[in-house]
Design a protein around this motif. Structure first.
Motif, PDB file in Angstrom:
ATOM      1  N   SER A 278       0.827  -1.210   0.000  1.00  0.00           N
ATOM      2  CA  SER A 278       0.000   0.000   0.000  1.00  0.00           C
ATOM      3  C   SER A 278       0.860   1.257   0.000  1.00  0.00           C
ATOM      4  CB  SER A 278      -0.913   0.000   1.239  1.00  0.00           C
ATOM      5  OG  SER A 278      -1.853  -1.029   1.166  1.00  0.00           O
ATOM      6  N   MET A 279       1.943   1.230   0.766  1.00  0.00           N
ATOM      7  CA  MET A 279       2.850   2.371   0.807  1.00  0.00           C
ATOM      8  C   MET A 279       3.373   2.697  -0.591  1.00  0.00           C
ATOM      9  SD  MET A 279       6.454   2.761   2.900  1.00  0.00           S
ATOM     10  CE  MET A 279       5.667   2.464   4.478  1.00  0.00           C
ATOM     11  N   ALA A 280       3.775   1.670  -1.324  1.00  0.00           N
ATOM     12  CA  ALA A 280       4.380   1.876  -2.642  1.00  0.00           C
ATOM     13  C   ALA A 280       3.358   2.279  -3.703  1.00  0.00           C
ATOM     14  CB  ALA A 280       5.120   0.608  -3.073  1.00  0.00           C
ATOM     15  N   VAL A 281       2.259   1.534  -3.786  1.00  0.00           N
ATOM     16  CA  VAL A 281       1.307   1.743  -4.891  1.00  0.00           C
ATOM     17  C   VAL A 281       0.350   2.888  -4.610  1.00  0.00           C
ATOM     18  CG1 VAL A 281      -0.532   0.697  -6.261  1.00  0.00           C
ATOM     19  CG2 VAL A 281       1.483  -0.646  -5.644  1.00  0.00           C
ATOM     20  N   PHE A 282      -0.336   2.857  -3.453  1.00  0.00           N
ATOM     21  CA  PHE A 282      -1.311   3.901  -3.160  1.00  0.00           C
ATOM     22  C   PHE A 282      -0.621   5.207  -2.762  1.00  0.00           C
ATOM     23  CE2 PHE A 282      -3.582  -0.133  -2.217  1.00  0.00           C
ATOM     24  CZ  PHE A 282      -4.471  -0.061  -3.259  1.00  0.00           C
ATOM     25  N   GLY A 283       0.597   5.092  -2.217  1.00  0.00           N
ATOM     26  CA  GLY A 283       1.366   6.296  -1.895  1.00  0.00           C
ATOM     27  C   GLY A 283       1.810   7.048  -3.130  1.00  0.00           C
ATOM     28  N   THR A 284       2.165   6.315  -4.194  1.00  0.00           N
ATOM     29  CA  THR A 284       2.604   6.966  -5.446  1.00  0.00           C
ATOM     30  C   THR A 284       1.425   7.360  -6.339  1.00  0.00           C
ATOM     31  OG1 THR A 284       2.891   4.776  -6.468  1.00  0.00           O
ATOM     32  CG2 THR A 284       4.851   5.822  -5.500  1.00  0.00           C
ATOM     33  N   ALA A 285       0.299   6.652  -6.204  1.00  0.00           N
ATOM     34  CA  ALA A 285      -0.834   6.890  -7.107  1.00  0.00           C
ATOM     35  C   ALA A 285      -1.335   8.327  -7.044  1.00  0.00           C
ATOM     36  CB  ALA A 285      -1.973   5.917  -6.795  1.00  0.00           C
ATOM     37  N   ILE A 286      -1.236   8.976  -5.872  1.00  0.00           N
ATOM     38  CA  ILE A 286      -1.750  10.339  -5.758  1.00  0.00           C
ATOM     39  C   ILE A 286      -0.894  11.327  -6.551  1.00  0.00           C
ATOM     40  CG2 ILE A 286      -2.754   9.859  -3.501  1.00  0.00           C
ATOM     41  CD1 ILE A 286      -0.484  11.420  -2.233  1.00  0.00           C
ATOM     42  N   PHE A 287       0.337  10.928  -6.918  1.00  0.00           N
ATOM     43  CA  PHE A 287       1.213  11.819  -7.682  1.00  0.00           C
ATOM     44  C   PHE A 287       1.101  11.587  -9.191  1.00  0.00           C
ATOM     45  CE2 PHE A 287       3.129  11.317  -3.488  1.00  0.00           C
ATOM     46  CZ  PHE A 287       3.296  12.627  -3.115  1.00  0.00           C
ATOM     47  N   PHE A 288       0.412  10.526  -9.592  1.00  0.00           N
ATOM     48  CA  PHE A 288       0.254  10.242 -11.017  1.00  0.00           C
ATOM     49  C   PHE A 288      -0.503  11.359 -11.743  1.00  0.00           C
ATOM     50  CE2 PHE A 288      -1.300   6.870 -14.287  1.00  0.00           C
ATOM     51  CZ  PHE A 288      -0.340   7.290 -15.178  1.00  0.00           C
ATOM     52  N   PRO A 289      -1.641  11.855 -11.186  1.00  0.00           N
ATOM     53  CA  PRO A 289      -2.321  12.976 -11.865  1.00  0.00           C
ATOM     54  C   PRO A 289      -1.443  14.221 -11.964  1.00  0.00           C
ATOM     55  CG  PRO A 289      -3.774  11.967 -10.245  1.00  0.00           C
ATOM     56  CD  PRO A 289      -2.411  11.392 -10.018  1.00  0.00           C
ATOM     57  N   LEU A 290      -0.644  14.498 -10.930  1.00  0.00           N
ATOM     58  CA  LEU A 290       0.258  15.642 -10.971  1.00  0.00           C
ATOM     59  C   LEU A 290       1.266  15.488 -12.108  1.00  0.00           C
ATOM     60  CD1 LEU A 290       1.377  18.262  -9.662  1.00  0.00           C
ATOM     61  CD2 LEU A 290       2.787  16.802  -8.200  1.00  0.00           C
ATOM     62  N   TYR A 291       1.771  14.284 -12.274  1.00  0.00           N
ATOM     63  CA  TYR A 291       2.723  13.997 -13.357  1.00  0.00           C
ATOM     64  C   TYR A 291       2.078  14.251 -14.720  1.00  0.00           C
ATOM     65  CZ  TYR A 291       6.153  11.327 -16.096  1.00  0.00           C
ATOM     66  OH  TYR A 291       7.110  10.946 -17.026  1.00  0.00           O
ATOM     67  N   LEU A 292       0.860  13.756 -14.895  1.00  0.00           N
ATOM     68  CA  LEU A 292       0.184  13.890 -16.186  1.00  0.00           C
ATOM     69  C   LEU A 292      -0.190  15.338 -16.481  1.00  0.00           C
ATOM     70  CD1 LEU A 292      -2.156  10.774 -15.957  1.00  0.00           C
ATOM     71  CD2 LEU A 292      -0.138  11.011 -17.400  1.00  0.00           C
ATOM     72  N   GLN A 293      -0.690  16.046 -15.469  1.00  0.00           N
ATOM     73  CA  GLN A 293      -1.158  17.408 -15.709  1.00  0.00           C
ATOM     74  C   GLN A 293      -0.017  18.420 -15.801  1.00  0.00           C
ATOM     75  OE1 GLN A 293      -4.487  18.523 -13.053  1.00  0.00           O
ATOM     76  NE2 GLN A 293      -4.906  16.343 -12.792  1.00  0.00           N
ATOM     77  N   SER A 294       1.023  18.237 -14.988  1.00  0.00           N
ATOM     78  CA  SER A 294       2.094  19.228 -14.921  1.00  0.00           C
ATOM     79  C   SER A 294       3.162  19.011 -15.987  1.00  0.00           C
ATOM     80  CB  SER A 294       2.759  19.195 -13.542  1.00  0.00           C
ATOM     81  OG  SER A 294       1.817  19.493 -12.540  1.00  0.00           O
ATOM     82  N   THR A 295       3.514  17.759 -16.239  1.00  0.00           N
ATOM     83  CA  THR A 295       4.630  17.501 -17.157  1.00  0.00           C
ATOM     84  C   THR A 295       4.177  17.075 -18.549  1.00  0.00           C
ATOM     85  OG1 THR A 295       4.868  15.163 -16.560  1.00  0.00           O
ATOM     86  CG2 THR A 295       5.994  16.783 -15.179  1.00  0.00           C
ATOM     87  N   ARG A 296       2.935  16.590 -18.644  1.00  0.00           N
ATOM     88  CA  ARG A 296       2.417  16.194 -19.961  1.00  0.00           C
ATOM     89  C   ARG A 296       1.349  17.143 -20.476  1.00  0.00           C
ATOM     90  NH1 ARG A 296       4.196  11.120 -21.916  1.00  0.00           N
ATOM     91  NH2 ARG A 296       6.017  10.567 -20.644  1.00  0.00           N
ATOM     92  N   PHE A 472      13.383  27.364 -20.845  1.00  0.00           N
ATOM     93  CA  PHE A 472      13.557  27.398 -19.393  1.00  0.00           C
ATOM     94  C   PHE A 472      12.422  26.650 -18.691  1.00  0.00           C
ATOM     95  CE2 PHE A 472      12.518  29.622 -15.375  1.00  0.00           C
ATOM     96  CZ  PHE A 472      13.663  29.310 -14.672  1.00  0.00           C
ATOM     97  N   VAL A 473      11.175  26.910 -19.103  1.00  0.00           N
ATOM     98  CA  VAL A 473      10.028  26.226 -18.507  1.00  0.00           C
ATOM     99  C   VAL A 473      10.117  24.720 -18.753  1.00  0.00           C
ATOM    100  CG1 VAL A 473       7.514  25.922 -18.633  1.00  0.00           C
ATOM    101  CG2 VAL A 473       8.493  28.221 -18.614  1.00  0.00           C
ATOM    102  N   SER A 474      10.543  24.347 -19.971  1.00  0.00           N
ATOM    103  CA  SER A 474      10.677  22.927 -20.293  1.00  0.00           C
ATOM    104  C   SER A 474      11.704  22.243 -19.399  1.00  0.00           C
ATOM    105  CB  SER A 474      11.068  22.766 -21.765  1.00  0.00           C
ATOM    106  OG  SER A 474      11.256  21.412 -22.098  1.00  0.00           O
ATOM    107  N   SER A 475      12.815  22.929 -19.146  1.00  0.00           N
ATOM    108  CA  SER A 475      13.846  22.371 -18.254  1.00  0.00           C
ATOM    109  C   SER A 475      13.327  22.223 -16.823  1.00  0.00           C
ATOM    110  CB  SER A 475      15.088  23.261 -18.268  1.00  0.00           C
ATOM    111  OG  SER A 475      15.667  23.317 -19.547  1.00  0.00           O
ATOM    112  N   CYS A 476      12.569  23.222 -16.385  1.00  0.00           N
ATOM    113  CA  CYS A 476      11.998  23.158 -15.032  1.00  0.00           C
ATOM    114  C   CYS A 476      10.992  22.012 -14.911  1.00  0.00           C
ATOM    115  CB  CYS A 476      11.328  24.486 -14.674  1.00  0.00           C
ATOM    116  SG  CYS A 476      12.472  25.854 -14.417  1.00  0.00           S
ATOM    117  N   LEU A 477      10.167  21.841 -15.951  1.00  0.00           N
ATOM    118  CA  LEU A 477       9.189  20.748 -15.927  1.00  0.00           C
ATOM    119  C   LEU A 477       9.875  19.386 -15.973  1.00  0.00           C
ATOM    120  CD1 LEU A 477       6.360  22.141 -18.242  1.00  0.00           C
ATOM    121  CD2 LEU A 477       6.285  21.826 -15.765  1.00  0.00           C
ATOM    122  N   SER A 478      11.027  19.312 -16.639  1.00  0.00           N
ATOM    123  CA  SER A 478      11.790  18.064 -16.634  1.00  0.00           C
ATOM    124  C   SER A 478      12.272  17.730 -15.229  1.00  0.00           C
ATOM    125  CB  SER A 478      12.995  18.172 -17.576  1.00  0.00           C
ATOM    126  OG  SER A 478      12.571  18.301 -18.923  1.00  0.00           O
TER     127      SER A 478
END
Length: 528
Positions: A278-296, A472-478
């Protein structure tokens, strides 16, 4: 009291009521997220944004082992119906809240009801079905968590946009009424004649005073300095209460957390593995939307749709695992396979995510969801088989408690890792020709991860510097992407530890023998 056979019709309605109860409790954790921006704007409390989440999470986790013990002593049906009533009343009060602090307190009350409902759902299944069939039905009930993860954000958004955020809470009330009526009418009273009707009041108080500050510190460690006075004071107080709790429990005739449970290898292995999973999967799952919205650059709706295959895979795998356990009585091979598949998905995301298309990310997340889904019924059924039937309530609740605790610790820990890694990497991004004041503004994670604010800053940039600004923004998002990918790599290492614990401590022969013996000694009396 006369023995009573539960009819097939009763079982159908009991399962409907149980699944609805768990779905309502799980939805309260997922439906509020999309409503929170409007709640904050109306109640004027941006500084308390996370409190309603933290409050619900803390109290729903703390109540799990307590409700299990109460169910063992006072009966499954009474405690289940009490939990539904608390959840319904708290939902109504949340819907009429006038301030963020008031809402946060009432969300804690709601969390108590939700925690009782979660615990009771698994206890009911464990009571109603014999060991040979139990895993299949536990898989079915467990899938309500994944269903809530799919429904919650979408339903919260629709209700908030077309009605009011208050209806996010009010919508629970008719659902609670239906669940209450189903279980009140069809769930029999389950009697354990040898159970002493006592509750360890001092132990409960010490447990609450241990867990509440500890979980609060864990949930806030990403946002407050750990060495601040309040965090240190809460940590020391929690440790002091833990010492008192252990002292009391060793001397109690009816302890809330009997330490002998952890002497059983199957129980301890299941606790460790399920908590780390649970720590690994459910702990990381909340950051998946942030990854998709912010970096993609995806919208919230699209990111929610992309997460659906992960949840669908979890539902499917949970039911497959339950069927395999029920039909073929195999435990350890399924658990090991689940951890390996989950590791493959998590590590692939961490190491290959930045090179992959959206389709690749869907595959990786689905592997993670499907893999962890395979393990869920295993670590629910196996520990129950090695303890007397009258203790199934507290055993089930303890397992769910440590599973929730793993997810809570994981989300806080990964938030800290991401924040520290991101801050370090963003400092190293060269400004180039972008003015220093503008660069510092963009490097603020709250602005960088908000496309609308970045677009507003872009409009103030001279045309001659637009190309430099975009680079610059692209580097920051990376750097942001790399920070989120880092937590998936850490999660993969945690999963490997869980895999090793299953391989070394989980005794397949012992579980099979225990299941066989459990079926022989299982004698439950029902009274209407």
């Amino acid at each position: 009291m006369p023995e009573q056979t539960i009819t097939k019709r009763q079982i159908i309605f009991i399962m409907l009521g149980t699944m609805l109860t768990l779905l309502i409790a799980a939805l309260n954790n997922t439906i509020v997220g999309t409503a929170m921006p409007k709640i904050v704007r109306e109640l004027q409390g941006m500084e308390h944004y996370s409190w309603p989440f933290t409050s619900y999470m803390l109290f729903s986790t703390i109540i799990l082992p307590i409700s299990g013990k109460l169910a063992d002593i006072y009966g499954r049906k009474k405690i289940t119906l009490l939990g539904i009533i608390i959840l319904a009343v708290a939902s109504m009060l949340c819907g009429i809240s006038r301030t963020m602090i008031e809402l946060s307190i009432l969300r804690g009350f709601q969390g108590i009801g939700g925690g009782i409902c979660v615990s009771s759902a698994f206890i009911i299944v464990s009571e109603i079905f014999p060991m040979g069939q139990r895993a299949k039905y536990i898989g079915l009930v467990t899938s309500m968590f994944a269903l809530a993860s799919i429904m919650g954000p979408v339903a919260g958004g629709i209700i908030t946009d077309h009605f009011s955020w208050r209806w996010v809470f009010f919508v629970n009330i008719p659902l609670n009424v239906v669940a209450f009526l189903l279980l009140f009418k069809f769930l029999p009273v389950i009697i354990h004649h040898d159970e002493e009707r006592k509750i360890d009041i001092i132990g409960v108080a010490a447990f609450v005073l241990t867990a509440l500050p500890a979980l609060f510190v864990v949930s806030q460690i990403a946002y407050r300095p750990f060495l601040s006075l309040d965090m240190i004071a809460l940590t020391l107080f929690s440790l002091l209460m833990l010492i008192l709790f252990l002292y009391v429990e060793k001397r109690s005739r009816e302890p809330i957390l009997n330490l002998h449970y952890f002497k059983e290898d199957i129980f301890s292995a299941s606790v460790i593995a399920s908590a780390l999973g649970s720590m690994a999967v459910f702990g990381t799952a909340i950051f998946f939307p942030l990854y998709l919205q912010s970096t993609r650059g995806l919208s919230a709706t699209k990111s929610g749709l992309i997460m659906m295959p992960m949840m669908m895979a979890m539902i499917l795998a949970t039911n497959i695992s339950g069927t395999l356990v029920s039909r073929f009585k195999i435990f350890k091979p399924v658990a090991v396979a689940g951890f390996i598949i989950t590791c493959l998905g998590i590590f692939s995301f961490g190491f290959l995510g930045k090179y992959c298309s959206i389709a690749g990310l869907i595959v990786f997340s689905s592997l993670a969801g499907g893999g962890i889904g395979l393990t869920l019924p295993i670590f629910s059924v196996a520990p129950q088989s090695v303890f007397p039937h009258r203790q199934v309530g507290i055993v089930t609740s303890l397992l769910q408690f440590f599973r929730n605790l793993g997810g809570t610790v994981g989300s806080a820990m990964f938030g800290t890792i991401m924040f520290l890694h991101m801050s370090s990497k963003l400092k190293d991004v060269p400004n180039g020709n972008v003015p220093a004041a503008t660069a510092d503004l963009v490097k603020n994670p709250a602005i960088l991860t908000n496309p609308e604010k970045v677009a507003a800053i872009r409009e103030s940039i001279p045309q001659s510097l637009i190309a430099d600004f975009e680079r610059f923004v692209s580097s920051c998002l990376s750097s942001v992407a790399g920070s989120i990918e880092m937590i998936f790599i850490v999660a993969g290492v945690i999963l490997l530890i869980g895999l090793v614990s299953v391989i070394l401590k989980f005794n397949e022969k012992k579980v099979r023998h225990a299941v066989s013996e459990y079926k022989k000694r299982q004698q439950v009396k029902f009274s209407s």
